[in-house]
Design a protein around this motif. Structure first.
Motif, PDB file in Angstrom:
ATOM      1  N   ALA A 211       6.855  -1.888   1.388  1.00 28.04           N
ATOM      2  CA  ALA A 211       6.280  -1.235   0.217  1.00 28.04           C
ATOM      3  C   ALA A 211       6.303  -2.154  -1.003  1.00 28.04           C
ATOM      4  O   ALA A 211       5.296  -2.304  -1.715  1.00 28.04           O
ATOM      5  CB  ALA A 211       7.037   0.058  -0.071  1.00 28.04           C
ATOM      6  N   LEU A 215       3.067  -3.774  -3.210  1.00 31.44           N
ATOM      7  CA  LEU A 215       2.862  -3.424  -4.622  1.00 31.44           C
ATOM      8  C   LEU A 215       2.870  -4.655  -5.511  1.00 31.44           C
ATOM      9  O   LEU A 215       2.042  -4.792  -6.412  1.00 31.44           O
ATOM     10  CB  LEU A 215       3.941  -2.436  -5.060  1.00 31.44           C
ATOM     11  CG  LEU A 215       3.892  -1.063  -4.384  1.00 31.44           C
ATOM     12  CD1 LEU A 215       5.118  -0.241  -4.744  1.00 31.44           C
ATOM     13  CD2 LEU A 215       2.621  -0.318  -4.776  1.00 31.44           C
ATOM     14  N   LEU A 243      -0.387   3.860   3.509  1.00 28.40           N
ATOM     15  CA  LEU A 243      -0.369   3.593   2.075  1.00 28.40           C
ATOM     16  C   LEU A 243      -0.468   2.102   1.785  1.00 28.40           C
ATOM     17  O   LEU A 243      -1.281   1.667   0.960  1.00 28.40           O
ATOM     18  CB  LEU A 243       0.913   4.173   1.459  1.00 28.40           C
ATOM     19  CG  LEU A 243       1.152   3.849  -0.017  1.00 28.40           C
ATOM     20  CD1 LEU A 243       0.043   4.429  -0.888  1.00 28.40           C
ATOM     21  CD2 LEU A 243       2.519   4.360  -0.465  1.00 28.40           C
ATOM     22  N   THR A 244       0.345   1.290   2.460  1.00 28.19           N
ATOM     23  CA  THR A 244       0.324  -0.149   2.191  1.00 28.19           C
ATOM     24  C   THR A 244      -0.992  -0.786   2.632  1.00 28.19           C
ATOM     25  O   THR A 244      -1.427  -1.782   2.048  1.00 28.19           O
ATOM     26  CB  THR A 244       1.499  -0.834   2.897  1.00 28.19           C
ATOM     27  OG1 THR A 244       1.474  -0.504   4.298  1.00 28.19           O
ATOM     28  CG2 THR A 244       2.827  -0.376   2.311  1.00 28.19           C
ATOM     29  N   ILE A 247      -3.467   0.138  -0.353  1.00 27.19           N
ATOM     30  CA  ILE A 247      -2.911   0.141  -1.698  1.00 27.19           C
ATOM     31  C   ILE A 247      -3.887  -0.444  -2.717  1.00 27.19           C
ATOM     32  O   ILE A 247      -3.898  -0.046  -3.891  1.00 27.19           O
ATOM     33  CB  ILE A 247      -1.566  -0.634  -1.716  1.00 27.19           C
ATOM     34  CG1 ILE A 247      -0.780  -0.304  -2.981  1.00 27.19           C
ATOM     35  CG2 ILE A 247      -1.788  -2.116  -1.533  1.00 27.19           C
ATOM     36  CD1 ILE A 247      -0.346   1.124  -3.071  1.00 27.19           C
ATOM     37  N   GLU A 248      -4.753  -1.387  -2.298  1.00 23.65           N
ATOM     38  CA  GLU A 248      -5.711  -1.975  -3.239  1.00 23.65           C
ATOM     39  C   GLU A 248      -6.748  -0.964  -3.710  1.00 23.65           C
ATOM     40  O   GLU A 248      -7.301  -1.102  -4.796  1.00 23.65           O
ATOM     41  CB  GLU A 248      -6.410  -3.174  -2.583  1.00 23.65           C
ATOM     42  CG  GLU A 248      -5.480  -4.338  -2.281  1.00 23.65           C
ATOM     43  CD  GLU A 248      -6.227  -5.526  -1.714  1.00 23.65           C
ATOM     44  OE1 GLU A 248      -7.467  -5.422  -1.572  1.00 23.65           O
ATOM     45  OE2 GLU A 248      -5.586  -6.540  -1.403  1.00 23.65           O
ATOM     46  N   GLU A 251      -5.445   2.457  -6.946  1.00 22.14           N
ATOM     47  CA  GLU A 251      -4.910   1.979  -8.209  1.00 22.14           C
ATOM     48  C   GLU A 251      -5.869   2.355  -9.330  1.00 22.14           C
ATOM     49  O   GLU A 251      -7.056   2.566  -9.110  1.00 22.14           O
ATOM     50  CB  GLU A 251      -4.654   0.468  -8.161  1.00 22.14           C
ATOM     51  CG  GLU A 251      -5.879  -0.378  -7.914  1.00 22.14           C
ATOM     52  CD  GLU A 251      -6.561  -0.775  -9.208  1.00 22.14           C
ATOM     53  OE1 GLU A 251      -5.886  -0.756 -10.268  1.00 22.14           O
ATOM     54  OE2 GLU A 251      -7.766  -1.088  -9.169  1.00 22.14           O
TER      55      GLU A 251
END
Length: 445
Positions: A211, A215, A243-244, A247-248, A251
């Motif tokens: 994670a 991030l 999620l990972t 993640i881009e 946001e």
């Protein structure tokens, strides 16, 4: 022959242990007796491991003894205890686990039935008299004095040895394993400006690095604040990989994502409308299995913009912009539909008494027509029930299933089929109630 001796002879013959049966029984008996709370404490330990029913059956002679698996025994008393006892008996740990599972129920039964028995006092054997002539009176007195000193010394040594042996036997061979209740993993991401505040707990260093690296790679190490604690009692988060990987795309200034176990709380209210809608669509697509609140969409925006005294037609137009989703092939709403059902119910409760709303479900063309018709009726009934649970009067709602007979898009591609799977709303004209009742009666036949 005592009950314990008969038990040892039976174990030696049945398990082919031979002379080693007594050693194994002694070690297991010592372990049972070593628990500081006795049999009650041992029963509580097995209860915490989910094996209370097995242990109680061993204590009741009238009830059939329930078997115990080697893996269950290791879960109840711990690997360290089994390895320690195996080492004392000379058996490999794997073999000892199987033997212990066979002998432990019987030993618990014996310990439950037997009354506490005091250990027999050790008595020193008589020393042989020295051969030869009768000693002189002076030597006799001296010999008697010497023997009088040796007897107390021998007694003290014997008592010390027996005390050490007793403590060795009764010393706990294991520390009771601590069975802790697992907690949900959590990860909260709150972006404001070019900074990101991260808080949460994850079960392992690998999960934390996964994670944190994702991030910091996106936002930069200098802009990520907060931290993620490690908690081995935390369940593995099944949403972390998804999620990972995305993640881009998740946001934006003002975005709040709070993953907590199987729930997801989203706040996009501070984001621009287009980005707000884009993030909500992405979360609906990839996290539909989570119980999600705070998602946004055209339907929710239309319902939020309704005037206080909106008529039924205006309300229905807004309702038809909403989207409800079901698990594939079932009538179970997905977790991301909660907010939409809440908003639909709030809008319907504002309509005047006597208004009738048709809640209609449609499917795509995959499958047989009769199966799709039944599924659509079940889905419509699910939505009606959910609305009633939120305060909508039952007399206001009519559930109708149409199957795949009214498509609005091409069923030959995924996008078209997704559009055809929908819930629609319509104001029911008074003369339509009879036809709806007849349709429902036909489906129930």
């Amino acid at each position: 022959m005592s009950a314990l001796d008969r038990f040892i002879d039976d174990a030696a013959a049945r398990l082919e242990l031979g002379y080693r049966a007594r050693s194994v029984v002694n070690v297991l008996s010592g372990w049972i007796a070593s628990h500081p709370l006795g049999l009650d404490g041992l029963a509580q330990q097995f209860e915490q491991a989910g094996l209370g029913a097995q242990f109680r059956s061993w204590q009741r002679p009238t009830e059939p003894s329930r078997p115990l698996l080697a893996s269950e025994l290791e879960h109840a008393i711990g690997t360290h205890a089994l390895v320690t006892m195996a080492r004392r008996t000379g058996f490999p740990p794997g073999t000892f686990r199987v033997i212990a599972c066979e002998l432990l129920p019987g030993l618990v039964a014996l310990a439950s039935a037997a009354r506490p028995v005091r250990a027999a006092a050790f008595r020193p054997a008589n020393l042989p008299r020295p051969r030869g002539s009768t000693p002189a009176p002076a030597r006799t007195v001296q010999g008697l004095a010497l023997r009088g000193m040796l007897w107390p010394l021998a007694g003290v040594a014997l008592i010390a040895f027996s005390t050490w042996l007793l403590l060795k036997i009764r010393a706990p061979h294991w520390a009771p394993p601590v069975i802790t209740e697992q907690r949900d993993a959590r990860l909260s991401l709150h972006q404001y400006g070019n900074r990101l505040l991260v808080q949460g707990r994850l079960p392992s260093e690998a999960a934390r690095r996964q994670a944190w690296n994702a991030l910091t790679a996106l936002h930069g190490r200098d802009t990520v604040r907060g931290g993620i604690t490690l908690d081995p009692a935390t369940r593995h988060p099944r949403w972390l990989d998804r999620l990972t990987a995305r993640i881009e795309q998740l946001e934006g200034d003002g975005l709040l994502l709070d993953f907590n176990g199987d729930t997801l709380r989203v706040d996009t209210s501070a984001m621009v409308a287009a980005r707000r809608l884009e993030v909500s669509r992405l979360l609906r697509r990839h996290f539909a299995d989570l119980q999600t609140t705070g998602l946004w969409g055209p339907g929710l925006a239309a319902l939020a913009a309704l005037p206080a005294q909106a008529d039924a037609t205006t309300v229905v137009d807004a309702l038809n912009q909403t989207t409800l989703k079901f698990r594939a092939g079932s009538a179970v709403l997905t977790g991301d539909s909660t907010d939409t059902v809440d908003a639909v119910a709030a809008a319907l409760t504002l309509l005047p008494a006597g208004t009738r709303i048709d809640v209609a479900a449609h499917t795509d063309s995959n499958g047989r027509a009769d199966a799709n018709l039944l599924l659509s009726q079940q889905r419509a009934a699910t939505v009606v029930q959910a609305l009633q649970e939120r305060g909508v009067p039952a007399a206001m709602l009519v559930a109708t299933g149409h199957g795949h007979q009214y498509p609005i898009a091409d069923n030959r591609d995924d996008a078209g089929r997704a559009r055809n799977r929908r819930i629609t709303y319509a104001v029911v004209a008074p003369d339509s109630d009879t036809r709806a009742a007849e349709s429902l009666a036909w489906l129930e036949r």
